[in-house]
Design a protein around this motif. Structure first.
Motif, PDB file in Angstrom:
ATOM      1  N   PHE A  69      78.262  40.445  63.180  1.00  0.00           N
ATOM      2  CA  PHE A  69      77.653  40.239  64.433  1.00  0.00           C
ATOM      3  C   PHE A  69      76.408  38.957  64.016  1.00  0.00           C
ATOM      4  N   TYR A  70      76.464  38.403  64.180  1.00  0.00           N
ATOM      5  CA  TYR A  70      76.014  36.499  64.615  1.00  0.00           C
ATOM      6  C   TYR A  70      75.105  36.262  65.274  1.00  0.00           C
ATOM      7  N   PHE A  71      73.285  35.984  65.152  1.00  0.00           N
ATOM      8  CA  PHE A  71      73.904  35.881  66.886  1.00  0.00           C
ATOM      9  C   PHE A  71      71.974  34.401  66.595  1.00  0.00           C
ATOM     10  N   THR A  72      73.037  33.615  65.917  1.00  0.00           N
ATOM     11  CA  THR A  72      72.310  32.197  64.924  1.00  0.00           C
ATOM     12  C   THR A  72      71.627  31.712  66.254  1.00  0.00           C
ATOM     13  N   ASP A  73      71.880  31.347  67.608  1.00  0.00           N
ATOM     14  CA  ASP A  73      71.905  30.129  68.638  1.00  0.00           C
ATOM     15  C   ASP A  73      70.233  31.433  69.290  1.00  0.00           C
ATOM     16  N   THR A  74      70.376  33.001  69.522  1.00  0.00           N
ATOM     17  CA  THR A  74      69.460  33.699  69.940  1.00  0.00           C
ATOM     18  C   THR A  74      67.784  33.452  69.758  1.00  0.00           C
ATOM     19  N   ILE A  75      68.587  33.842  67.124  1.00  0.00           N
ATOM     20  CA  ILE A  75      67.119  33.286  67.193  1.00  0.00           C
ATOM     21  C   ILE A  75      66.587  31.876  66.833  1.00  0.00           C
ATOM     22  N   GLY A  76      67.408  30.827  66.894  1.00  0.00           N
ATOM     23  CA  GLY A  76      67.114  29.397  66.015  1.00  0.00           C
ATOM     24  C   GLY A  76      66.522  28.956  67.747  1.00  0.00           C
ATOM     25  N   SER A  77      66.588  30.118  69.341  1.00  0.00           N
ATOM     26  CA  SER A  77      65.542  28.846  70.263  1.00  0.00           C
ATOM     27  C   SER A  77      64.701  30.013  70.988  1.00  0.00           C
ATOM     28  N   ALA A  78      64.629  30.987  70.481  1.00  0.00           N
ATOM     29  CA  ALA A  78      63.911  32.643  69.950  1.00  0.00           C
ATOM     30  C   ALA A  78      62.766  31.610  70.028  1.00  0.00           C
ATOM     31  N   PRO A  79      60.988  32.217  70.683  1.00  0.00           N
ATOM     32  CA  PRO A  79      59.990  31.734  70.578  1.00  0.00           C
ATOM     33  C   PRO A  79      59.494  31.978  69.068  1.00  0.00           C
ATOM     34  N   ARG A  80      59.123  31.259  68.337  1.00  0.00           N
ATOM     35  CA  ARG A  80      58.318  31.321  66.646  1.00  0.00           C
ATOM     36  C   ARG A  80      57.522  33.294  66.427  1.00  0.00           C
ATOM     37  N   LEU A  81      56.721  33.619  67.721  1.00  0.00           N
ATOM     38  CA  LEU A  81      57.069  35.033  67.159  1.00  0.00           C
ATOM     39  C   LEU A  81      58.089  35.954  66.990  1.00  0.00           C
ATOM     40  N   PHE A  82      59.165  35.940  67.831  1.00  0.00           N
ATOM     41  CA  PHE A  82      60.129  36.489  67.717  1.00  0.00           C
ATOM     42  C   PHE A  82      60.897  36.542  66.574  1.00  0.00           C
ATOM     43  N   THR A  83      60.988  35.365  65.690  1.00  0.00           N
ATOM     44  CA  THR A  83      62.266  34.568  64.994  1.00  0.00           C
ATOM     45  C   THR A  83      61.943  35.183  63.847  1.00  0.00           C
ATOM     46  N   LYS A  84      60.826  35.922  63.299  1.00  0.00           N
ATOM     47  CA  LYS A  84      61.250  36.767  61.913  1.00  0.00           C
ATOM     48  C   LYS A  84      61.593  38.138  62.281  1.00  0.00           C
ATOM     49  N   PRO A  85      60.920  38.812  63.924  1.00  0.00           N
ATOM     50  CA  PRO A  85      62.062  40.310  63.485  1.00  0.00           C
ATOM     51  C   PRO A  85      63.232  40.053  63.575  1.00  0.00           C
ATOM     52  N   LEU A  86      63.294  39.327  64.467  1.00  0.00           N
ATOM     53  CA  LEU A  86      65.507  38.445  65.220  1.00  0.00           C
ATOM     54  C   LEU A  86      66.066  38.714  63.183  1.00  0.00           C
ATOM     55  N   LYS A  87      65.293  37.889  62.947  1.00  0.00           N
ATOM     56  CA  LYS A  87      66.002  37.650  60.966  1.00  0.00           C
ATOM     57  C   LYS A  87      66.252  38.963  60.450  1.00  0.00           C
ATOM     58  N   VAL A  88      64.821  39.864  60.129  1.00  0.00           N
ATOM     59  CA  VAL A  88      64.853  41.042  60.185  1.00  0.00           C
ATOM     60  C   VAL A  88      66.252  41.993  60.836  1.00  0.00           C
ATOM     61  N   LEU A  89      66.646  41.609  61.892  1.00  0.00           N
ATOM     62  CA  LEU A  89      67.864  42.938  62.641  1.00  0.00           C
ATOM     63  C   LEU A  89      69.325  42.114  62.489  1.00  0.00           C
ATOM     64  N   GLN A  90      68.899  40.318  62.079  1.00  0.00           N
ATOM     65  CA  GLN A  90      70.120  39.822  61.840  1.00  0.00           C
ATOM     66  C   GLN A  90      70.267  40.672  60.112  1.00  0.00           C
ATOM     67  N   PHE A  91      69.760  40.653  59.370  1.00  0.00           N
ATOM     68  CA  PHE A  91      70.007  41.054  58.341  1.00  0.00           C
ATOM     69  C   PHE A  91      70.697  42.360  58.195  1.00  0.00           C
ATOM     70  N   PHE A  92      69.899  43.169  58.697  1.00  0.00           N
ATOM     71  CA  PHE A  92      70.909  44.593  58.649  1.00  0.00           C
ATOM     72  C   PHE A  92      71.292  44.537  59.366  1.00  0.00           C
ATOM     73  N   LEU A  93      72.067  43.854  60.107  1.00  0.00           N
ATOM     74  CA  LEU A  93      73.607  43.546  61.001  1.00  0.00           C
ATOM     75  C   LEU A  93      74.811  43.275  60.239  1.00  0.00           C
ATOM     76  N   LYS A  94      74.490  42.111  59.274  1.00  0.00           N
ATOM     77  CA  LYS A  94      74.872  41.231  58.472  1.00  0.00           C
ATOM     78  C   LYS A  94      75.777  41.903  56.980  1.00  0.00           C
ATOM     79  N   ASN A  95      74.704  43.576  56.937  1.00  0.00           N
ATOM     80  CA  ASN A  95      74.941  43.415  55.742  1.00  0.00           C
ATOM     81  C   ASN A  95      75.046  45.476  55.621  1.00  0.00           C
ATOM     82  N   CYS A  96      75.413  45.528  57.075  1.00  0.00           N
ATOM     83  CA  CYS A  96      75.755  47.155  57.968  1.00  0.00           C
ATOM     84  C   CYS A  96      77.353  47.394  56.888  1.00  0.00           C
ATOM     85  N   PRO A  97      77.851  48.318  56.975  1.00  0.00           N
ATOM     86  CA  PRO A  97      79.067  48.475  56.780  1.00  0.00           C
ATOM     87  C   PRO A  97      80.296  49.024  57.264  1.00  0.00           C
TER      88      PRO A  97
END
Length: 320
Positions: free
Chosen positions: A135-163
């Motif tokens: 699951f990728y949420f590139t547009d959500t991360i790209g359009s999110a306020p800067r305050l939420f960018t880092k936590p969204l990227k962390v969530l994306q990292f876990f989704l990308k690396n889940c088994p």
């Protein structure tokens, strides 16, 4: 024979004007999408021919996001409304023709209704298969306020690396290739008609969470359609398990890892461009590539080119 150029641009307004003028002729129409994040008035400072149409339904495009697919669909829908083309060719604002307009026209005329798009089966251990498995949420991360960018990227990292992997759509074989392709009119109509069906809407929903969907979305539709047989190299490669794409498109691109990704072309690339059977090339920077562009313009207007069919090209009867 008429060509609709579907152009995606977000910067380099001077080069976009030069690109459109270089391809302008009685057999061409230009349908242009300017990224909604860009100031479109910057582009209107430059001259464009009357057959250049800037679409109003602009999208904020995020690299790798489904937003690019939306922009491309909007371009296709605008082409359908005009309904005055035999081929549509996708280009970026960093592209440029390296053959004369006469050569391009004759080449497509002789090979009609062949479709030119890179593809390979995105199954098994193919390159980039994870783009449809996670699951990728590139547009959500790209359009999110800067305050939420880092936590969204962390969530994306876990989704990308889940088994666990997503299950791809039933009854459809995924394919991947380049965003830059040339499709005949009947194929383009098939794509837009399919997207308006219930299956098409479910298909679109799945791809909203796919990474770099623009490299998979259209290819999968075409290669699972009756128009697959009109794709260059289809009979040779459709059922093979290439790890990466064939070179069925009409572009010259240099992916040398020691240069940019891909390379920004300059005068050192001229010999390879002259030898290439491609019709277009990328990427060109309006300043760094200016000398090369000047040479290309000179050669495009002075060379007496004779269209030469590619050794693998198939002769096809028109689509009915």
């Amino acid at each position: 024979m008429k060509i609709a150029y579907l152009i995606l641009a977000h910067n380099q307004p001077a080069h976009l004007s030069r690109l459109v003028k270089s391809l302008d002729n009685k057999n061409a129409e230009f349908i242009i999408h300017i990224d909604a994040k860009a100031n479109i008035t910057d582009f209107f400072r430059y001259e464009f021919p009357e057959n250049a149409h800037f679409i109003e339904d602009r999208v904020e495009v995020n690299h790798g996001g489904f937003s690019l697919v939306r922009a491309m669909i909007n371009l296709m829908n605008n082409a359908i409304k005009m309904d005055d083309f035999d081929y549509c060719q996708t280009l970026s604002g960093w592209d440029y023709p390296i053959k004369s307009n006469e050569f391009i026209y004759d080449y497509l005329y002789k090979h009609y209704p062949m479709n030119f798009l890179n593809f390979y089966r995105l199954t098994g251990h193919a390159d980039f298969v994870e783009n449809i498995q996670k699951f990728y949420f590139t547009d959500t991360i790209g359009s999110a306020p800067r305050l939420f960018t880092k936590p969204l990227k962390v969530l994306q990292f876990f989704l990308k690396n889940c088994p666990f992997n997503r299950t791809f759509l039933s009854g459809i074989t995924p394919f991947r290739g380049s965003t830059w392709f040339c499709l005949n009119k009947a194929t383009l109509y098939y794509i837009t008609d399919y997207l308006n069906t219930r299956k098409g809407k479910n298909y679109t929903k799945y791809f909203k969470a796919v990474q770099c969907a623009d490299e998979i979305f259209f290819h999968t539709i075409v290669l699972n359609s009756p128009f697959a047989e009109y794709c260059r190299f289809y009979s040779r490669d459709a059922h093979s398990h290439l790890r990466n794409e064939n070179h069925a498109y009409l572009h010259y691109i240099d992916w040398d890892q020691s240069r940019e990704n891909p390379a920004i072309l300059d005068l050192r690339d001229l010999p390879l461009l002259q030898q290439s059977p491609a019709l277009y090339a990328r990427k060109f920077h309006e300043k760094k590539s200016s000398q090369l562009l000047n040479v290309i313009d000179h050669q495009r207007t002075t060379n007496n080119e004779e269209p030469i069919s590619h050794q693998f090209a198939m002769r096809l009867s028109p689509v009915k």
